[in-house]
Design an enzyme around this catalytic site. Structure first.
Site, PDB file in Angstrom:
ATOM      1  N   SER A  63       0.821  -1.217   0.000  1.00  0.00           N
ATOM      2  CA  SER A  63       0.000   0.000   0.000  1.00  0.00           C
ATOM      3  C   SER A  63       0.850   1.260   0.000  1.00  0.00           C
ATOM      4  O   SER A  63       1.948   1.288   0.553  1.00  0.00           O
ATOM      5  CB  SER A  63      -0.913  -0.045   1.234  1.00  0.00           C
ATOM      6  OG  SER A  63      -0.982   1.183   1.871  1.00  0.00           O
ATOM      7  N   ASN A  69       4.564   3.950   3.209  1.00  0.00           N
ATOM      8  CA  ASN A  69       4.364   2.847   2.266  1.00  0.00           C
ATOM      9  C   ASN A  69       4.527   1.555   3.044  1.00  0.00           C
ATOM     10  O   ASN A  69       5.417   1.450   3.891  1.00  0.00           O
ATOM     11  CB  ASN A  69       5.413   2.887   1.158  1.00  0.00           C
ATOM     12  CG  ASN A  69       5.248   4.102   0.268  1.00  0.00           C
ATOM     13  OD1 ASN A  69       5.248   5.235   0.745  1.00  0.00           O
ATOM     14  ND2 ASN A  69       5.102   3.886  -1.020  1.00  0.00           N
ATOM     15  N   LYS A  84       6.799  -1.194   7.193  1.00  0.00           N
ATOM     16  CA  LYS A  84       6.156   0.111   6.980  1.00  0.00           C
ATOM     17  C   LYS A  84       7.240   1.181   6.972  1.00  0.00           C
ATOM     18  O   LYS A  84       8.006   1.295   7.929  1.00  0.00           O
ATOM     19  CB  LYS A  84       5.139   0.358   8.095  1.00  0.00           C
ATOM     20  CG  LYS A  84       4.304   1.624   7.883  1.00  0.00           C
ATOM     21  CD  LYS A  84       3.103   1.640   8.809  1.00  0.00           C
ATOM     22  CE  LYS A  84       2.264   2.882   8.624  1.00  0.00           C
ATOM     23  NZ  LYS A  84       1.079   2.900   9.493  1.00  0.00           N
ATOM     24  N   ASP A 196      -7.553   7.247  15.206  1.00  0.00           N
ATOM     25  CA  ASP A 196      -7.891   7.242  13.773  1.00  0.00           C
ATOM     26  C   ASP A 196      -8.592   5.925  13.460  1.00  0.00           C
ATOM     27  O   ASP A 196      -8.346   5.284  12.441  1.00  0.00           O
ATOM     28  CB  ASP A 196      -6.624   7.414  12.921  1.00  0.00           C
ATOM     29  CG  ASP A 196      -6.950   7.679  11.446  1.00  0.00           C
ATOM     30  OD1 ASP A 196      -8.093   8.074  11.148  1.00  0.00           O
ATOM     31  OD2 ASP A 196      -6.062   7.476  10.590  1.00  0.00           O
ATOM     32  N   ASN A 201      -8.718   1.259   9.021  1.00  0.00           N
ATOM     33  CA  ASN A 201      -7.567   0.903   9.855  1.00  0.00           C
ATOM     34  C   ASN A 201      -7.835  -0.329  10.709  1.00  0.00           C
ATOM     35  O   ASN A 201      -7.281  -0.493  11.795  1.00  0.00           O
ATOM     36  CB  ASN A 201      -7.154   2.096  10.726  1.00  0.00           C
ATOM     37  CG  ASN A 201      -6.377   3.123   9.920  1.00  0.00           C
ATOM     38  OD1 ASN A 201      -5.679   2.764   8.963  1.00  0.00           O
ATOM     39  ND2 ASN A 201      -6.488   4.386  10.280  1.00  0.00           N
ATOM     40  N   ASP A 213      -2.335   0.637  12.150  1.00  0.00           N
ATOM     41  CA  ASP A 213      -2.087   2.075  11.980  1.00  0.00           C
ATOM     42  C   ASP A 213      -2.162   2.824  13.312  1.00  0.00           C
ATOM     43  O   ASP A 213      -3.061   3.636  13.531  1.00  0.00           O
ATOM     44  CB  ASP A 213      -3.110   2.635  10.969  1.00  0.00           C
ATOM     45  CG  ASP A 213      -2.549   3.840  10.234  1.00  0.00           C
ATOM     46  OD1 ASP A 213      -1.406   4.242  10.519  1.00  0.00           O
ATOM     47  OD2 ASP A 213      -3.267   4.380   9.373  1.00  0.00           O
TER      48      ASP A 213
END
Ligand SMILES: Nc1ncnc2c1ncn2[C@@H]1O[C@H](COP(=O)(O)OP(=O)(O)OP(=O)(O)O)[C@@H](O)[C@H]1O
Ligand SMILES: [Mg+2]
Length: 266
Positions: A63, A69, A84, A196, A201, A213
């Site tokens: 992603s 990324n 990540k 979030d 997520n 996340d």
């Protein structure tokens, strides 16, 4: 002038070169992405991960997000892990600062873009550790170097698990309750608020929602903790309304999670 990626080619590190080149060639990752993500210091971090045998090579991109990324990487034991990488060049400095300031764990850093991104990565790593410690389903953190984080890969046969938003949930009331319970354990035991939380997520794997996340998650003594928790609850409720189930009131869920009402916590 040579770009960081040319610099990669010039370095005599064949292992690092192979680790990234094979992904670029096989998956047609464009040059701009490569230059944006794999700057010089990120390459050094990946080199360290390879020499410490945390990863062997980067397999393919999973992603490209607003700030980072995510790639699937393979360990020397041929196990998939998620890698990540927070981009330093395109970091949204203002957004990150809001969630880092007010967190006593991250007071002593200089305020350069790079420092903020490194602190953000460290924050996601620590938050994942807290979740893991409290058995809240989320990827187990494995290693963090500067802006690069390695964690457990959630998926099967190198296929990442789908996001909750892309799944037709077979038992919505149960999954809704599971997520509210995760929020409660997170609040009561890990002292954390995701901040979030949304079906973007949360992964859905083996009939279980898995939280991801965690970079922006804050401790419950953050000045905006109540606001963030309210927002998280509301987002989850709003999403589950499509299943026409009883999602209760935001206030009732807030009380269930915190054992307080909103007025008591501001
Ligand atoms: N541990 C993991 N295992 C499998 N897939 C993962 C893992 N972590 C992240 N992903 C995949 O990568 C995507 C982006 O991850 P994440 O939400 O953590 O990053 P992000 O930078 O916030 O991206 P976005 O801006 O798209 O939200 C996820 O939607 C998910 O598909
Ligand atoms: Mg995300």
């Amino acid at each position: 002038m040579c770009s960081d990626h040319d610099f990669l080619n010039k370095r005599q590190n064949k292992k690092l070169d192979n680790a990234i080149q094979r992904m670029i060639q096989r998956h047609g990752v464009d040059r701009k992405t490569v230059d944006e993500v794999f700057d010089k210091s990120t390459l050094f971090s990946i080199e360290k991960l390879i020499s410490n045998r945390i990863i062997d090579y980067i397999d393919f991109p999973i992603s490209t997000g607003k700030e980072g990324n995510v790639f699937l990487a393979m360990t020397p034991e041929k196990k998939p892990v998620a890698l990540k990488i927070y981009r330093i060049s395109t970091a949204t400095f203002k957004h990150m600062t809001q969630y880092i300031l007010g967190d006593p764990r991250f007071q002593s850093f200089h305020r350069s873009k790079r420092d903020i991104v490194f602190a953000w990565t460290a924050k996601e790593f620590k938050n994942l550790e807290l979740l893991h410690l409290n058995q809240i389903p989320s990827p187990t953190p494995i290693k963090k170097i500067n802006n690069v984080l390695v964690m457990e890969f959630i998926g099967s046969h190198r296929q990442p698990a789908p996001l909750l938003k892309d799944v037709e949930i077979p038992n919505p009331p149960l999954v809704f309750d599971q997520i509210i319970n995760y929020m409660k354990t997170m609040f009561a035991k890990a002292n954390l608020i995701h901040s979030d939380l949304s079906p973007f997520n949360i992964l859905y794997h083996n009939n279980t929602p898995i939280l991801i996340d965690l970079g922006q998650a804050v401790l419950k003594n953050h000045p905006q903790a109540t606001e963030f928790l309210y927002r998280d609850i509301h987002t989850i409720q709003k999403y589950f309304k499509r299943y026409k189930i009883d999602t209760r009131s935001t206030e009732a869920l807030f009380q269930q999670i915190t054992s307080k009402n909103k007025e008591e916590s501001t």
